[in-house]
Scaffold this active site. Structure first.
Site, PDB file in Angstrom:
ATOM      1  N   CYS A 163       0.856  -1.183   0.000  1.00 21.51           N
ATOM      2  CA  CYS A 163       0.000   0.000   0.000  1.00 21.51           C
ATOM      3  C   CYS A 163       0.891   1.230   0.000  1.00 21.51           C
ATOM      4  O   CYS A 163       1.843   1.304   0.785  1.00 21.51           O
ATOM      5  CB  CYS A 163      -0.912  -0.002   1.221  1.00 21.51           C
ATOM      6  SG  CYS A 163      -2.049   1.397   1.264  1.00 21.51           S
ATOM      7  N   HIS A 179      -8.878  -3.616  -3.134  1.00 21.67           N
ATOM      8  CA  HIS A 179      -7.979  -2.853  -2.259  1.00 21.67           C
ATOM      9  C   HIS A 179      -8.365  -1.367  -2.281  1.00 21.67           C
ATOM     10  O   HIS A 179      -8.453  -0.729  -1.232  1.00 21.67           O
ATOM     11  CB  HIS A 179      -6.534  -3.056  -2.737  1.00 21.67           C
ATOM     12  CG  HIS A 179      -5.501  -2.331  -1.948  1.00 21.67           C
ATOM     13  ND1 HIS A 179      -4.624  -2.989  -1.106  1.00 21.67           N
ATOM     14  CD2 HIS A 179      -5.181  -1.008  -1.867  1.00 21.67           C
ATOM     15  CE1 HIS A 179      -3.819  -2.087  -0.541  1.00 21.67           C
ATOM     16  NE2 HIS A 179      -4.135  -0.882  -1.000  1.00 21.67           N
ATOM     17  N   GLU A 180      -8.610  -0.830  -3.475  1.00 25.90           N
ATOM     18  CA  GLU A 180      -8.963   0.589  -3.574  1.00 25.90           C
ATOM     19  C   GLU A 180     -10.349   0.872  -3.007  1.00 25.90           C
ATOM     20  O   GLU A 180     -10.565   1.895  -2.349  1.00 25.90           O
ATOM     21  CB  GLU A 180      -8.850   1.075  -5.022  1.00 25.90           C
ATOM     22  CG  GLU A 180      -7.447   0.992  -5.587  1.00 25.90           C
ATOM     23  CD  GLU A 180      -6.367   1.557  -4.673  1.00 25.90           C
ATOM     24  OE1 GLU A 180      -6.567   2.626  -4.068  1.00 25.90           O
ATOM     25  OE2 GLU A 180      -5.306   0.917  -4.556  1.00 25.90           O
ATOM     26  N   HIS A 208     -10.101   1.262   0.610  1.00 23.93           N
ATOM     27  CA  HIS A 208      -9.660   2.611   0.995  1.00 23.93           C
ATOM     28  C   HIS A 208     -10.841   3.574   1.066  1.00 23.93           C
ATOM     29  O   HIS A 208     -10.917   4.406   1.970  1.00 23.93           O
ATOM     30  CB  HIS A 208      -8.650   3.170  -0.014  1.00 23.93           C
ATOM     31  CG  HIS A 208      -7.238   2.792   0.264  1.00 23.93           C
ATOM     32  ND1 HIS A 208      -6.584   3.123   1.428  1.00 23.93           N
ATOM     33  CD2 HIS A 208      -6.337   2.121  -0.491  1.00 23.93           C
ATOM     34  CE1 HIS A 208      -5.342   2.670   1.381  1.00 23.93           C
ATOM     35  NE2 HIS A 208      -5.163   2.046   0.234  1.00 23.93           N
TER      36      HIS A 208
END
Length: 187
Positions: free
Chosen positions: A110, A152-153, A156
């Site tokens: 990350c 993953h994004e 976030h």
């Protein structure tokens, strides 16, 4: 010569680092198409940041960046697939609407804590609903590595880091151990 840790290098490039409040809260969605200009401005800032980062670090497995990582509290992310010929993926107000039960576990990094890598289980296929600038909802299926990048994004944008997805008792390892090189960034 001054030794610079990878996370410090990312911070110098404008990437918010672990511990920053903005990384730990859900991003504000866009009201599209009413906020079309605001969404385009965020997309432009994401492209500019990815360009800055890409000039100093290559990402063979693809790369993603979420607006909160550059200090913008909006639900937008940009993903560059591993294939350099593939078009960038722009995600506005994305959400995972379906996921396969089949998963795998791989190391993730990350930009917001680039000194370590963590072993993270993720579904091998996800269905994502996102909004286009004109307000249309678009459903797209992503698989394998691209599904991992997209998930993953989206995490976030929900205020989650990959460490929230790691199995209990599993901890990130130093990037030097992951690479097996012991190297650090230097200027």
């Amino acid at each position: 010569m001054i030794e610079v840790r990878p996370s410090q290098h990312m911070q110098n490039l404008g990437v918010a680092q672990q511990g920053a409040d903005i990384l730990h809260r859900p991003a504000t969605p866009f009201d599209l198409p009413a906020e079309r200009e605001a969404a385009q401005a965020v997309i432009d800032q994401l492209f500019a940041a990815v360009d800055r980062i890409g000039r100093v670090h290559s990402f063979a497995k693809g790369m993603g960046l979420a607006a909160p990582q550059i200090g913008l509290d909006r639900a937008a992310a940009l993903v560059l697939p591993p294939d350099p010929e593939a078009a960038p993926i722009i995600l506005l107000n994305p959400r995972v609407t379906d996921a396969s039960e089949e998963s795998d576990e791989q190391y993730e990094g990350c930009l917001s804590f680039f000194d370590v890598r963590g072993m993270v289980p993720r579904p091998l296929r996800i269905e994502v609903t996102a909004t286009s600038l004109d307000g249309t909802e678009i459903v797209t299926v992503y698989e394998r590595g691209l599904a991992r990048l997209i998930a993953h994004e989206i995490d976030h944008l929900n205020g989650l880091l990959y460490t929230h997805r790691m199995r209990p008792g599993i901890h990130p390892i130093p990037v030097e151990e992951y690479r097996g090189t012991g190297s650090t960034w230097t200027y």
